[in-house]
Design an enzyme around this catalytic site. Structure first.
Site, short mmCIF file in Angstrom:
data_model
loop_
_atom_site.label_atom_id
_atom_site.label_comp_id
_atom_site.label_asym_id
_atom_site.label_seq_id
_atom_site.Cartn_x
_atom_site.Cartn_y
_atom_site.Cartn_z
N HIS A 143 7.42 -4.51 -35.29
CA HIS A 143 7.20 -3.36 -34.43
C HIS A 143 5.70 -3.06 -34.30
O HIS A 143 5.21 -2.70 -33.22
CB HIS A 143 7.91 -2.12 -34.99
CG HIS A 143 9.40 -2.24 -35.04
ND1 HIS A 143 10.09 -2.32 -36.22
CD2 HIS A 143 10.33 -2.27 -34.06
CE1 HIS A 143 11.39 -2.41 -35.97
NE2 HIS A 143 11.56 -2.38 -34.67
N LYS B 9 12.26 -11.67 -30.11
CA LYS B 9 13.36 -11.85 -31.06
C LYS B 9 14.69 -11.42 -30.46
O LYS B 9 15.72 -12.07 -30.67
CB LYS B 9 13.10 -11.08 -32.34
CG LYS B 9 14.23 -11.17 -33.35
CD LYS B 9 13.92 -10.40 -34.60
CE LYS B 9 15.17 -10.29 -35.48
NZ LYS B 9 16.21 -9.44 -34.87
#
Length: 336
Positions: A38, A154
């Site tokens: 993140h 991802k």
């Protein structure tokens, strides 16, 4: 980067008032439990927004994306730590609304449908997941009003569906893809990794090893095919080298002579499958949900005779009670 603080915003009204009139706004949408993956998204957003722009991180555990109440309750919630990670990576604000703030009056009666792509792979294993994901992404895009929104590779199927929604429904926002961030041992960073014990983590490494083996197999196959186009290597020459005792040179020559561009998809699948099959026999075992080589545009399977174009090799599996996903982009027919 020196750690800085992010402003915590809890309501749509606070979000609307925050930074009104500033430069471009970049948004990173999360469900919290922030990690280095993140942080990479936030840093990319910070670089794109520039010093005069604004980076907003959303933290919202969306109940529409969970099929079972137990999974929703189990999902980690670490808001204080999330504020620290977001601030250190360059976020100006963290928008962390309550469920009632996002869905006043209860679950929405009108939702975004993910369509056929949303029923494949992850959608088949998690019915309704992508409808819930797109619904909350659409709401967050309306609430945050960004110029650009950043998502990780991802979650490749999620990213493809968001691209499609933005295009089909004319959202005025740029969707930016950011490469998957991996831990030093190759495991793709995920909030779920924290649920793995040491032995489960060892088994889970088969996911990334399988993807890397497939990538390497494709690169080797394409290198052989490129040599076959320029090298006068024949099976007859390989046989002659064998008679002379040049076994290694003979094997190399025969491989070049037999190299075929349409071996690619089948070879890619086989290379990955071999590692995943071995992991299924480990203790604890890896339980494979799927291994799929798909077109990035619609997530349909790539045929074995495909010789050119982009693809995504995607894998999902369970180790113990933890379900993990990973993928890697591939290009068939690329220059070597």
């Amino acid at each position: 980067m020196t750690e800085t603080s992010s402003t915590l915003l809890r309501t749509a009204a606070e979000l609307a008032a925050f930074g009104a009139g500033k430069g471009p706004r970049a948004v990173v949408m999360t469900m919290g439990a922030l990690h280095e993956g993140h942080a990479g998204l936030i840093r990319a957003a910070r670089a794109a927004a520039g010093p005069d722009g604004q980076v907003v991180v959303t933290v919202f555990v969306n109940p529409l994306q969970f099929g079972e109440a137990a999974d929703l309750e189990r999902y980690p919630r670490t808001l204080d730590a999330d504020l620290a990670v977001a601030g250190a990576a360059g976020a100006d604000a963290v928008f962390a609304p309550s469920v009632d703030e996002v869905y006043p009056g209860g679950e929405p009666q009108v939702r975004i449908s993910a369509g056929p792509m949303g029923e494949r792979l992850e959608g088949a294993f998690r019915p309704g997941h992508f409808d819930g994901m797109l619904t909350v992404v659409a709401k967050m895009l309306h609430l945050t009003r960004p110029d650009a929104a950043f998502f990780g590779q991802k979650d490749a199927q999620q990213l493809a569906l968001i691209h499609r929604m933005v295009r089909d429904l004319n959202f005025p926002v740029e969707i930016v893809r950011v490469e998957t961030v991996r831990e030093p041992d190759g495991l793709a960073l995920s909030s779920r990794n924290r649920f793995l014990d040491a032995e489960e983590r060892r088994t889970a490494l088969a996911l990334s090893r399988a993807l890397f083996a497939a990538r390497d197999r494709l690169a080797a196959q394409q290198a052989l095919h490129a040599r076959a186009q320029t090298t006068p290597a024949t099976v007859g020459r390989a046989a002659a080298l064998t008679r002379l005792g040049e076994a290694r040179a003979a094997a190399d020559t025969q491989a070049v002579a037999r190299a075929r561009p349409d071996d690619g998809p089948a070879a890619v699948r086989a290379a990955a499958r071999m590692i995943l099959d071995d992991a299924a026999a480990e203790q604890p075992p890896l339980a494979l949900d799927y291994l799929a080589l798909v077109d990035p545009a619609d997530f349909t399977e790539i045929p074995d005779d495909r010789t050119t174009g982009d693809a995504i090799l995607a894998v999902a599996a369970r180790v113990g009670a933890t379900r993990l996903i990973d993928n890697i982009p591939l290009t068939f027919g690329a220059d070597t």
